[in-house]
Design an enzyme around this catalytic site. Structure first.
Site, PDB file in Angstrom:
ATOM      1  N   HIS A  66     -10.519   4.893   2.547  1.00 34.45           N
ATOM      2  CA  HIS A  66      -9.783   4.026   3.477  1.00 34.45           C
ATOM      3  C   HIS A  66     -10.270   2.579   3.438  1.00 34.45           C
ATOM      4  O   HIS A  66     -10.707   2.010   4.432  1.00 34.45           O
ATOM      5  CB  HIS A  66      -9.829   4.584   4.904  1.00 34.45           C
ATOM      6  CG  HIS A  66      -8.697   4.099   5.746  1.00 34.45           C
ATOM      7  ND1 HIS A  66      -8.829   3.088   6.661  1.00 34.45           N
ATOM      8  CD2 HIS A  66      -7.406   4.479   5.783  1.00 34.45           C
ATOM      9  CE1 HIS A  66      -7.665   2.870   7.239  1.00 34.45           C
ATOM     10  NE2 HIS A  66      -6.779   3.706   6.721  1.00 34.45           N
TER      11      HIS A  66
ATOM     12  N   ARG B  48      -2.259  11.119   7.158  1.00 36.26           N
ATOM     13  CA  ARG B  48      -2.189  10.461   5.850  1.00 36.26           C
ATOM     14  C   ARG B  48      -3.503  10.535   5.078  1.00 36.26           C
ATOM     15  O   ARG B  48      -3.517  10.328   3.880  1.00 36.26           O
ATOM     16  CB  ARG B  48      -1.788   8.994   6.024  1.00 36.26           C
ATOM     17  CG  ARG B  48      -0.372   8.806   6.486  1.00 36.26           C
ATOM     18  CD  ARG B  48      -0.051   7.353   6.786  1.00 36.26           C
ATOM     19  NE  ARG B  48      -0.097   6.532   5.590  1.00 36.26           N
ATOM     20  CZ  ARG B  48      -0.380   5.243   5.589  1.00 36.26           C
ATOM     21  NH1 ARG B  48      -0.657   4.614   6.720  1.00 36.26           N
ATOM     22  NH2 ARG B  48      -0.389   4.551   4.475  1.00 36.26           N
TER      23      ARG B  48
ATOM     24  N   GLU C 274       0.822  -1.217   0.000  1.00 38.05           N
ATOM     25  CA  GLU C 274       0.000   0.000   0.000  1.00 38.05           C
ATOM     26  C   GLU C 274       0.851   1.260   0.000  1.00 38.05           C
ATOM     27  O   GLU C 274       1.986   1.260   0.481  1.00 38.05           O
ATOM     28  CB  GLU C 274      -0.965   0.016   1.171  1.00 38.05           C
ATOM     29  CG  GLU C 274      -0.341   0.258   2.515  1.00 38.05           C
ATOM     30  CD  GLU C 274      -1.394   0.431   3.599  1.00 38.05           C
ATOM     31  OE1 GLU C 274      -2.038   1.500   3.640  1.00 38.05           O
ATOM     32  OE2 GLU C 274      -1.561  -0.500   4.398  1.00 38.05           O
TER      33      GLU C 274
ATOM     34  N   ARG D 105      -5.526   5.834  -0.776  1.00 41.40           N
ATOM     35  CA  ARG D 105      -4.401   4.909  -0.932  1.00 41.40           C
ATOM     36  C   ARG D 105      -4.409   4.318  -2.335  1.00 41.40           C
ATOM     37  O   ARG D 105      -5.451   4.210  -2.980  1.00 41.40           O
ATOM     38  CB  ARG D 105      -4.484   3.723   0.039  1.00 41.40           C
ATOM     39  CG  ARG D 105      -4.584   4.067   1.506  1.00 41.40           C
ATOM     40  CD  ARG D 105      -3.237   4.502   2.094  1.00 41.40           C
ATOM     41  NE  ARG D 105      -3.351   4.636   3.533  1.00 41.40           N
ATOM     42  CZ  ARG D 105      -3.805   5.717   4.149  1.00 41.40           C
ATOM     43  NH1 ARG D 105      -4.205   6.759   3.458  1.00 41.40           N
ATOM     44  NH2 ARG D 105      -3.879   5.766   5.461  1.00 41.40           N
TER      45      ARG D 105
END
Length: 172
Positions: free
Chosen positions: A161, A142, A131, A146
């Site tokens: 997420h 963050r 990831e 992703r």
């Protein structure tokens, strides 16, 4: 005398339950063989074996020049919705470029194993997916975005997420 007959029966029941729960796969439900994109099966590499995109013959392997590797068209092995690379946010396109270049990454959690505990992506051996953070402007951490990359070169984008994923159609 009856207690001696119960133990083998109990062990048999536990084995059958284990197979049902883990689907006949390895420890904790991890596959012991990898399914290749062509539908074949390849053995899991042994300890110390090289893994990752470079060792797996990634479609992003360099051509011997210093130019950044160019993506090749990927087949969507997941059946998940697709997002064109050009439709990703600018930070997502920058993260893809970093992945292709092998880093450096801004976050220590990047290029770490993604466990696929949500089981949304196709099931693979532990360690198959890695990831990477897609920074979110205005977030102090963050954020939720992703990119998850598979050893076969396929990449997926999530902006919530890991609740949902979209296959990234690279080069488009």
């Amino acid at each position: 005398m009856r207690n001696r007959n119960v133990l083998p029966l109990l062990l048999t029941v536990l084995v059958v339950l284990g197979l049902l729960l883990f689907g006949g796969t390895g420890i904790l439900g991890q596959l012991t063989d990898r399914t290749t994109p062509e539908g074949g099966v390849s053995a899991t590499p042994g300890p110390g074996a090289a893994t990752g995109p470079a060792a797996q013959g990634s479609p992003f392997a360099g051509s011997g020049t210093d130019a950044a590797p160019q993506p090749q068209a990927q087949v969507n092995p997941s059946g998940l919705p697709e997002v064109r690379e050009s439709a990703l946010p600018p930070e997502g396109r920058r993260t893809l470029a970093l992945i292709r270049a092998g880093g450096p990454y801004s976050y220590r959690q990047d290029d770490q194993t993604f466990g696929n505990f949500e089981r949304i992506l196709p099931r693979r051996d532990r360690g198959y997916y890695r990831e990477y953070t897609v920074p979110t402007p205005g977030e102090s951490d963050r954020g939720a975005r992703r990119i998850v990359a598979g050893d076969g070169g396929e990449k997926y984008y999530t902006d919530d997420h890991y609740e949902t994923f979209r296959f990234i159609a690279e080069g488009s």
